[in-house]
Design a protein around this motif. Structure first.
Motif, PDB file in Angstrom:
ATOM      1  N   VAL A 133       0.862  -1.209   0.085  1.00 18.72           N
ATOM      2  CA  VAL A 133       0.099  -0.079   0.036  1.00 18.72           C
ATOM      3  C   VAL A 133       0.884   1.173   0.030  1.00 18.72           C
ATOM      4  N   ASP A 134       0.423   2.347   0.110  1.00 24.03           N
ATOM      5  CA  ASP A 134       1.106   3.566  -0.442  1.00 24.03           C
ATOM      6  C   ASP A 134       2.484   3.777   0.622  1.00 24.03           C
ATOM      7  N   ASP A 135       2.320   3.625   1.936  1.00 21.09           N
ATOM      8  CA  ASP A 135       3.493   3.980   2.711  1.00 21.09           C
ATOM      9  C   ASP A 135       4.011   2.571   3.504  1.00 21.09           C
ATOM     10  N   TYR A 136       3.269   1.342   3.337  1.00 19.87           N
ATOM     11  CA  TYR A 136       3.581   0.122   3.812  1.00 19.87           C
ATOM     12  C   TYR A 136       3.867  -0.974   3.039  1.00 19.87           C
ATOM     13  N   GLN A 137       4.586  -1.900   3.370  1.00 20.97           N
ATOM     14  CA  GLN A 137       4.399  -3.477   2.609  1.00 20.97           C
ATOM     15  C   GLN A 137       4.292  -4.384   3.763  1.00 20.97           C
ATOM     16  N   LEU A 138       3.622  -5.443   3.359  1.00 24.51           N
ATOM     17  CA  LEU A 138       3.279  -6.482   4.377  1.00 24.51           C
ATOM     18  C   LEU A 138       3.899  -7.737   3.696  1.00 24.51           C
TER      19      LEU A 138
ATOM     20  N   THR B  49       7.588   1.551   5.027  1.00 20.96           N
ATOM     21  CA  THR B  49       8.605   2.117   3.945  1.00 20.96           C
ATOM     22  C   THR B  49       8.908   3.573   4.101  1.00 20.96           C
ATOM     23  N   THR B  50       7.670   4.528   4.316  1.00 16.32           N
ATOM     24  CA  THR B  50       7.945   5.949   4.547  1.00 16.32           C
ATOM     25  C   THR B  50       8.402   6.191   5.892  1.00 16.32           C
ATOM     26  N   LEU B  51       7.992   5.491   7.059  1.00 16.22           N
ATOM     27  CA  LEU B  51       8.369   5.884   8.393  1.00 16.22           C
ATOM     28  C   LEU B  51       9.782   5.382   8.712  1.00 16.22           C
ATOM     29  N   GLY B  52      10.275   4.298   8.134  1.00 22.57           N
ATOM     30  CA  GLY B  52      11.225   3.800   8.250  1.00 22.57           C
ATOM     31  C   GLY B  52      11.009   2.480   9.431  1.00 22.57           C
ATOM     32  N   GLY B  53      11.955   1.633   9.189  1.00 20.56           N
ATOM     33  CA  GLY B  53      11.747   0.318  10.210  1.00 20.56           C
ATOM     34  C   GLY B  53      10.817  -0.937   9.831  1.00 20.56           C
ATOM     35  N   GLU B  54      10.569  -1.661  10.669  1.00 21.91           N
ATOM     36  CA  GLU B  54       9.692  -2.718  10.390  1.00 21.91           C
ATOM     37  C   GLU B  54       9.112  -3.554  11.831  1.00 21.91           C
ATOM     38  N   LEU B  55       7.834  -3.951  11.507  1.00 20.73           N
ATOM     39  CA  LEU B  55       7.377  -4.906  12.738  1.00 20.73           C
ATOM     40  C   LEU B  55       7.092  -6.108  12.460  1.00 20.73           C
TER      41      LEU B  55
END
Lengths: 285, 152
Positions: free
Chosen positions: A76-81, A106-112
């Motif tokens: 999606v626009d600002d994330y990838q799952l 992707t936009t904010l940086g980092g991953e969960l």
């Protein structure tokens, strides 16, 4: 450019290899009718993508065992799952599944990263033959690997458990001579964004949420439909919306399916109106 | 913006749901007024060919064919064809044994039941029956599952 995790890449490669082999060499499969095992939802259970359905994975029937493995990617626009998941089906009575979700900011940086262990029991019925369809109940236990971001956003917990009740029914010859699959799920959950943003928060905790889907089997191998998943809104700093998808799933045979979808996930962690695509490959044995 | 987008998404979903339900009504209205299912399948010759095709598939399934060990196959074929004719609104009346008695104490499993359903669908496809007629017939046969399995 985002690099998928090594585990995810390895699973994707395995799924792709297994799928190629299975398309080439159709071998023994479960005896349930093609498509009645649905596809892998993002939380690992058999379902439509966003929501678990009442049907159990694979095509195993009352005296058979089944297993599935799947790899899923959503942009999606600002994330990838990325999701790697696997399930087993014991005698079309019990489904056990596990899913590993990696959510790239992707936009904010980092991953969960979140791991989901789930069990689903068929209470009664059949998606094809019973007048009331098939009814199942299940639990999903979710654990975040590193809960610092969700906790900073105000989440109460970094692990939680969903409980759900689900019903599915195939309506024969219901739409222009085609079969229609209807599913409804009620989920008791405190998960924010499915658990990726933790559990509970300053605006609320556990609540019942409704999920539903409607699909048309254009052919016995190809279903097109839509899904809706109501979501809680527990974090005042990260408004949460309901999820919606339009999906198309193709069953090459009882072993391999490929699902594509358009997603509308609304606001996620402060970034508005997240929309994008979804691809999922499943191998079933 | 966000409230509006939630509202618009709910509206899209509701619209899809409603349009499906509405079109379903139209579809039933149109097909019901013209040909019977019996005619859409292809009448008695097609039904007899489907039953024969199905029996060849059952004969090749070592597990399922066991259930027919004490069955007079010609009688079964005739009886099943009559039942298909009856259930598809053809000019027949099935007066054979009820489904629960006919399958009593045979120990039929879901797996075997599913396999026979799949054979029937393949048989219909091989005899050129359209997808909508196949779905219609399978939908009319599906409720028999409960009777077939009641006294298993």
């Amino acid at each position: 450019m985002h690099q998928p995790s090594p585990l995810y890449r390895r699973l994707l490669l395995m799924a792709a290899t297994a799928s190629a082999l299975l398309i080439a060499l159709p071998s023994s499969a479960g005896s349930r009718i093609l498509g009645t095992g649905a596809v892998s939802a993002i939380e690992g259970a058999a379902g439509g993508g966003l929501s678990p359905w009442a049907v159990l994975s694979s095509t195993a029937s009352d005296n058979e065992l089944g297993a599935t493995a799947s790899a899923t990617q959503a942009w999606v626009d600002d994330y990838q799952l990325s999701v790697a998941s696997a399930s087993i089906n014991v005698h079309d009575r019990l489904e056990l599944s596990m899913a590993r979700q990696t959510f790239e900011l992707t936009t904010l940086g980092g991953e969960l990263e979140q791991t989901i262990y789930a069990a689903k029991v068929r209470l009664f019925g059949s998606v094809l033959y019973h007048p009331w369809g098939i009814w199942s109940a299940g639990m999903m236990h979710k654990r975040l690997k590193d809960g610092s971001v969700p906790t900073a956003l105000g989440a109460d917990d970094t692990r939680g458990t969903d409980a759900f009740l689900s019903a599915s029914k195939l309506l024969f010859n219901a739409f222009l001579g085609r079969n229609v699959l209807v599913n409804g799920t009620l989920r008791n959950t405190s998960a924010n964004q499915g658990g990726l943003l933790g559990f509970g928060g300053d605006q609320g905790g556990r609540a019942w949420m409704a999920e539903g889907s409607l699909g048309v089997f254009i052919t016995p191998n190809w279903i097109v439909g839509t899904e809706y998943r109501q979501k809680p809104d527990n974090l005042s700093v990260a408004r949460e919306d309901d999820w919606q998808s339009l999906y198309s799933a193709y069953f090459f045979n009882k072993h391999v399916s490929l699902t594509g979808a358009w997603l509308d996930l609304g606001d996620i962690a402060g970034l508005p109106s997240q929309q994008g695509g979804y691809v999922s490959l499943q191998a079933a044995f | 913006m966000s409230l509006l987008s939630i509202a618009s998404r709910r509206i899209i979903f509701t619209f899809l749901l409603l349009s499906t339900l509405l079109m379903q009504g139209c579809a039933q209205h149109n097909s019901g007024a013209t040909l019977s299912l019996y005619e859409r399948i292809g009448g008695q010759p097609a039904i007899e060919a489907i039953v024969e095709n199905l029996l060849y598939r059952i004969a090749e399934d070592e597990e399922v064919v066991g259930y027919f060990a004490n069955t007079n196959i010609d009688l079964f074929a005739e009886s099943f064809a009559t039942q298909l004719c009856d259930i598809s609104d053809g000019p027949c009346r099935y007066d054979g044994p009820p489904m629960d008695r006919a399958h009593q104490t045979m120990g039929i499993t879901d797996a075997h039941f599913n396999r026979v359903v799949a054979y029937l669908d393949i048989a219909m496809r091989h005899e050129g029956v359209s997808l909508s007629a196949r779905n219609d017939l399978l939908g009319r046969l599906a409720p028999l599952y409960e009777d077939v399995m009641r006294l298993r």
